[in-house]
Scaffold this motif. Sequence first.
Motif, short mmCIF file in Angstrom:
data_model
loop_
_atom_site.label_atom_id
_atom_site.label_comp_id
_atom_site.label_asym_id
_atom_site.label_seq_id
_atom_site.Cartn_x
_atom_site.Cartn_y
_atom_site.Cartn_z
N SER A 78 38.43 -3.91 13.28
CA SER A 78 37.88 -5.32 13.11
C SER A 78 36.82 -5.27 12.73
CB SER A 78 38.66 -5.99 14.16
OG SER A 78 37.77 -7.38 14.08
N ALA A 116 40.82 -8.86 9.81
CA ALA A 116 39.98 -8.49 10.70
C ALA A 116 40.12 -9.27 11.84
CB ALA A 116 38.42 -9.08 10.16
N THR A 119 43.44 -7.84 14.02
CA THR A 119 43.02 -6.50 14.64
C THR A 119 42.06 -6.62 15.81
OG1 THR A 119 41.36 -6.15 12.95
CG2 THR A 119 43.60 -5.27 12.44
N GLY A 120 41.08 -7.58 15.72
CA GLY A 120 40.31 -7.72 16.75
C GLY A 120 40.89 -8.39 17.74
N ILE A 143 32.49 -6.05 18.70
CA ILE A 143 32.76 -6.82 17.38
C ILE A 143 31.82 -7.75 17.04
CG2 ILE A 143 34.85 -8.10 16.13
CD1 ILE A 143 36.74 -6.89 17.85
#
Length: 334
Positions: A78, A116, A119-120, A143
Amino acid sequence: MPEVHVIPIATHNHDDAHGAVIPRATSVLGIWAELIKVRLNAMVLFTTAVGFALGNPGAVDWPLLGWTCLGTALAAASASLFNQLFERRRDALMLRTRGRPLPAKQISPSLVFVAAVITGYVGAALLGMLVGLLPAALAAFNIVLYAVLYTPLKPRTTFNTLIGAVCGALPPIIGWTAATGRMDPGAWLLGGLLFVWQIPHFLALAWMYREDYARGGHAMLPVRDPTGELTAQVVLITTMPLIPLGLSATLLGLAGVWSAIVSLIAGLVFLALAIEFYRARDDRSARRLFLTSITYLPVVLAAMTLDRGPADLRALFRGRGSGIVEVIPAEAPR
């Protein structure tokens, strides 16, 4: 997150030849592998696993380690996706990055943004549900730090390198807290080692690529320091603490005597190359320093992991093992 040049949950990208243009990926899998920086983030997982192993020197809880690495890998992906999304215009100006999927217009920015976010979110959720709230919070923080603070600061101030080093220092702490649930002194030591290591590591790379970073408008120290005098001083000053930091793992009982010996030798070699760069300030010495830096970290961390546990000097010199203390329960009084 830190890049290895390795080490952030993100990192800076350092494995291209000097001045070379990264070729465009030709497959969908290759495009996504480049976007999430698979090779660079492999070091993130390695440092996470080291933190996990040193945090709990007993039998490894393999399922817990697996979930920790999976969640961390998604968080690292991410951070890399956000980083390339936000830097795509500057990447298009640099020789070494203009062939990346986004500046090369091989993929939609909106699709990268969605990936992004997903996935984060999934990475932090996995860590929170299956590992612990503390490692999940650290991964989420990393992140945000990498995407919202480090990336925007790169064209504005040379201090961006310090922010990036914080990002690179967090993965072993995530691994440690996953194994223990706590922020012990050992976690801070590993994080400190990664933080300090990244500065000479990245500055050596940035010196080699200083013209390309200038072309992209990045405020790296070697760009603002054309003579290299300040860059070389910072490299030398930040390489020196690696020796006591490596030895501190033995002093704190995280690793044994063999780990201390390896850390001392590796630190002295690293320092010798930093002195060479300080004197020469040229691309050859910078490259030698950079290559030494990417050897130093896995060697020292592997030694700590293989020789984990408190040291017993008497046992070592008697030839009875690696110097690991064997704890024997006291016999009950009769």
